[in-house]
Scaffold this motif. Structure first.
Motif, short mmCIF file in Angstrom:
data_model
loop_
_atom_site.label_atom_id
_atom_site.label_comp_id
_atom_site.label_asym_id
_atom_site.label_seq_id
_atom_site.Cartn_x
_atom_site.Cartn_y
_atom_site.Cartn_z
N VAL A 102 44.06 36.86 49.98
CA VAL A 102 43.16 37.85 50.68
C VAL A 102 42.43 38.60 49.95
N LEU A 103 43.13 39.55 49.11
CA LEU A 103 42.49 40.63 48.38
C LEU A 103 41.65 40.05 47.47
N GLN A 104 41.83 38.99 46.88
CA GLN A 104 41.00 38.33 45.73
C GLN A 104 39.67 37.83 46.54
N SER A 105 39.74 37.21 47.63
CA SER A 105 38.63 36.86 48.36
C SER A 105 37.75 38.05 48.64
N LEU A 106 38.27 39.32 48.94
CA LEU A 106 37.49 40.37 49.11
C LEU A 106 36.96 40.93 47.95
N LEU A 107 37.57 41.07 46.98
CA LEU A 107 37.11 41.60 45.52
C LEU A 107 36.09 40.55 45.02
N ASP A 108 35.98 39.06 45.30
CA ASP A 108 35.10 38.31 45.00
C ASP A 108 33.77 38.70 45.83
N GLU A 109 33.78 39.32 46.74
CA GLU A 109 32.75 39.56 47.59
C GLU A 109 32.36 41.16 47.48
N GLN A 110 32.78 41.85 46.23
CA GLN A 110 32.57 43.05 46.00
C GLN A 110 33.03 44.08 47.14
N VAL A 111 33.95 43.65 47.55
CA VAL A 111 34.65 44.63 48.68
C VAL A 111 35.70 45.29 48.24
N ALA A 112 35.70 46.79 48.22
CA ALA A 112 36.89 47.47 47.49
C ALA A 112 38.06 47.29 48.47
N ILE A 113 39.12 47.30 47.77
CA ILE A 113 40.53 47.23 48.38
C ILE A 113 41.28 48.46 48.48
N ARG A 114 40.51 49.66 48.50
CA ARG A 114 41.40 50.86 48.28
C ARG A 114 42.26 51.14 49.86
N ASP A 115 41.60 50.95 50.80
CA ASP A 115 42.18 51.04 51.87
C ASP A 115 43.22 50.18 52.56
N LEU A 116 44.11 49.87 51.79
CA LEU A 116 45.08 48.78 51.86
C LEU A 116 45.89 49.04 53.37
N VAL A 117 46.00 50.21 53.92
CA VAL A 117 46.88 50.41 54.94
C VAL A 117 46.01 49.75 56.20
N ARG A 118 44.46 49.93 56.14
CA ARG A 118 43.94 49.32 57.41
C ARG A 118 43.67 47.81 57.30
N ILE A 119 43.94 47.34 55.76
CA ILE A 119 43.65 45.86 55.43
C ILE A 119 45.25 45.18 55.98
N TYR A 120 46.25 45.77 55.60
CA TYR A 120 47.59 45.29 55.79
C TYR A 120 47.81 45.27 57.54
N GLU A 121 47.29 46.11 58.12
CA GLU A 121 47.32 46.12 59.61
C GLU A 121 46.64 45.06 60.31
N ALA A 122 45.34 44.92 59.72
CA ALA A 122 44.83 43.78 60.33
C ALA A 122 45.20 42.60 60.00
#
Length: 681
Positions: free
Chosen positions: A519-539
């Motif tokens: 999931v995180l790699q897919s976000l990075l592939d689309e140039q989306v930063a993954i700094r806010d991991l708390v929100r990402i993990y909650e979702a």
């Protein structure tokens, strides 16, 4: 009174009192006190100018010159009033008029004239010219310095606070030299005013003594003219000190110590010049008729000083560890190290190794470390250490960037050169090239022409910045590949320290680390930063209870990030979009098929090709208008459309309608119909 309040009122009150001095007569004793204050203040300013490390440390100097010049002119007016009215202007002026010049008007006028020549012709003229040239070059170089700061910021060498401090320093430097250009005119005008005031006082003294008081010619000279000369000498001494201070400030370059330390260290830092000067002074004793003792003393002092200069310390040999000595060339440890593949590598040709040689000023390794910190702050990933090594197989002046042992980018960094970027580079000698990241027209020029290139309006970037910026672009493009399983574990442990419940609900109950990594790699592939991991993990923890489909998980994470996704595409709150014609979008929805690799569009090849061609033309036309659009579509289509356009348009971001919540205004720049091009204003 509060000291801070006293500091605020001190200078304004002093200036008001100076203006009052121009019209209100002063007693002779008060005039003596103010003259002593004037001379002492000028000496203090000269010493401060000598002890500052750089000109900007005395940024108030132009205003100080104006205030001191006004003060000195007010003293001239007060002294003239007392001389002409009473024939006496205090003990200081009387002493300078009778004792200092021996009571001789001719001697006094000659000394006064010599002081004026020193101040006006030599010091003030030179300082004014230096200030004028310094102001011109400082203002002309401002755009280049600002771009250099932006280049260092973009390469990760400095942070936002340091960039802001450097910009303020550049503006302060321009303001200072501009003010000094004007302040030097005050000093020059003061010298001219001194001549005029002295001539007027001489004529006025003769007139008052002979015409009004009936004195003889000799008595008038003795009473008035000598006092006039004394007044001129008293005013010229502090004026000369201020002129010298002005010259020191405008000729002072930035150093690590005060001026006296720098001069003595640089002049006396080499033994050979001192020895040659000492022997030359002794050799002059051989000339018949010259006095021997002065030259013997001078030469002896030079030779004695040369013995105090320390020898250059030998460079220490690099230490060899016991492990390196003990390890055999074919030991398993060394062989394992040789076959290990580095995630990220930078290889340099033999002739550009100076980029990493700290002894020769190479700071590439420090910049790469700063780049890792910048990428961590921008994308939220931990970039693996960049292994930098030389490669004799590379062509001269070439560097190569490798990802997991495979070369992904290559560029050039010619020794002794800097990269000039701009539209008007024809007059500069050098080798035409293209900037490696953005493809801008550029030219490698000799490093000594840097200032000339900046004055011509070009952006000048040093070799280390070129390499670092290229490396940053490669890291951003391949960020997903650089995010390994261990990195995900590290990031997850960091979230667990501050938000343990979020991690416990997500892994390993619903998703494994491998699935989170995808999931995180897919976000990075689309140039989306993954700094806010708390929100990402909650979702992800909520969505994973329903499905483990990768596209669904990615869309859930994107929804949690909300406005952060559209924020990079906003221009003054507006996002420019390209969209699909409704019937075409409906057709695409009908052709959507789901498989193991996610959603795919089962479109006819001709329709798909037409779609990509129109989309490419629309984005190119928008970029020609200095607009970088995004492609928007229905949420169900977003992942499939991204897979369709990514091979041909890798930099085009694909967003869903629901992700536009962060934009105040959405402006359409084109509609893709599938069989025609419909561009809107």
């Amino acid at each position: 009174m509060d000291p801070k309040r006293l500091t605020q009122l001190g200078v304004p009150v002093g200036i008001v009192l100076i203006v009052v001095m121009l019209v209100v007569p002063l007693p002779a004793i008060v005039l003596d006190l103010l003259i002593a204050l004037n001379i002492t203040g000028a000496l203090l300013i000269l010493l401060v100018a000598m002890f500052v490390h750089r000109p900007l440390d005395f940024a108030a100097f132009p205003a100080v010159i104006l205030v001191m010049t006004l003060f000195r002119l007010a003293l001239n007016v007060s002294a003239t009033r007392l001389v002409l009215l009473d024939g006496y202007a205090g003990k200081v002026i009387d002493t300078f008029g009778h004792f200092v010049v021996g009571g001789s008007l001719i001697v006094g006028l000659i000394v006064f004239a010599i002081l004026l020549v020193i101040q006006f012709v030599v010091i003030t003229n030179g300082a004014g010219r230096v200030a004028e040239v310094g102001a011109r070059f400082t203002l002309d170089a401002m755009p280049g310095k600002q771009m250099a700061i932006d280049a260092d910021l973009n390469s990760g060498l400095i942070d936002e606070d340091e960039a802001r401090r450097r910009r303020e320093e550049v503006h302060g430097e321009a303001d200072f030299y501009g003010a000094m250009d004007g302040a030097s005119k005050f000093v020059k005008g003061d010298a001219i005013a001194a001549i005029v005031i002295t001539i007027v006082n001489l004529i006025g003294g003769f007139a008052v003594g002979v015409a009004q008081r009936g004195m003889s010619f000799g008595d008038a000279i003795s009473t008035y003219s000598l006092l006039t000369v004394g007044d001129g000498l008293v005013s010229q001494i502090p004026a000369l000190l201020l002129s010298v201070a002005t010259g020191l400030i405008v000729t002072r370059s930035t150093g690590k110590a005060d001026m006296g330390t720098d001069i003595l260290r640089q002049i006396g830092g080499n033994r050979m010049p001192l020895r040659i000067a000492g022997f030359a002074a002794l050799a002059l004793c051989l000339i018949p008729g010259l006095p021997k003792i002065p030259f013997i003393l001078t030469g002896g002092v030079m030779l004695l000083a040369s013995t105090r200069v320390p020898d250059e310390a030998p460079e220490p040999e690099p230490a060899v560890s016991a492990t390196e000595i003990a390890a055999a060339p074919d030991s398993p440890e060394l062989l394992a190290a040789e076959i290990q593949v580095d995630p990220l590598g930078l290889e340099l040709a033999a002739d550009i190794i100076d980029l990493v040689d700290a002894a020769n000023g190479g700071d590439l390794l420090d910049r790469v470390k700063a780049l890792r910190r910048k990428v961590a702050g921008d994308l939220g990933i931990v970039v693996p250490p960049v292994r930098t090594r030389d490669n004799l197989d590379l062509p001269s002046r070439t560097y190569a960037i490798k990802l997991f042992g495979i070369e992904v980018a290559r560029g050039e960094a010619p020794p002794g050169s800097v990269l000039a970027i701009g539209d008007f580079l024809g007059s500069l000698p050098g080798e035409p090239t293209q900037e490696p990241v953005f493809g801008l027209e550029a030219k490698w020029i000799p490093a000594e022409l840097r200032t000339q290139a900046e004055l011509s309006g070009a952006t000048v970037v040093d070799r280390a910045s070129v390499v670092t910026t290229h490396l940053a672009e490669v890291v951003g493009t391949h960020a997903a590949r650089l995010l390994g399983r261990e990195d995900v574990k590290l990031l997850t442990d960091m979230v667990k320290r501050s938000h343990p419940v979020v991690v416990e609900e997500l892994t390993p109950v619903h998703l494994s680390l491998g699935e989170v990594q995808r999931v995180l790699q897919s976000l990075l592939d689309e140039q989306v930063a993954i700094r806010d991991l708390v929100r990402i993990y909650e979702a992800l923890s909520l969505k994973a209870q329903v499905t483990k489909d990768l596209d669904a998980l990615v869309d859930a994470a994107r929804a949690a990030l909300g406005p952060a996704i559209v924020a990079p595409h906003l221009v003054e709150g507006t996002v420019h979009v390209v969209s699909f014609e409704p019937t075409l979008e409906q057709r695409m929805l009908e052709s959507l098929r789901h498989g193991e690799q996610g959603g795919m569009l089962a479109l006819d090849a001709a329709v798909g090709q037409s779609l990509l061609v129109e989309l490419s033309e629309l984005t190119t036309d928008a970029e020609n208008r200095d607009v970088r659009p995004v492609l928007v579509c229905a949420p169900q289509l977003r992942s499939a459309v991204r897979r369709l356009v990514a091979p041909g348009l890798p930099t085009l971001s694909v967003l869903s309608y629901t992700e536009m919540v962060g934009a105040r205004q959405v402006r359409s720049v084109g509609v893709v119909s599938g069989d025609r091009l419909a561009v809107t204003a």
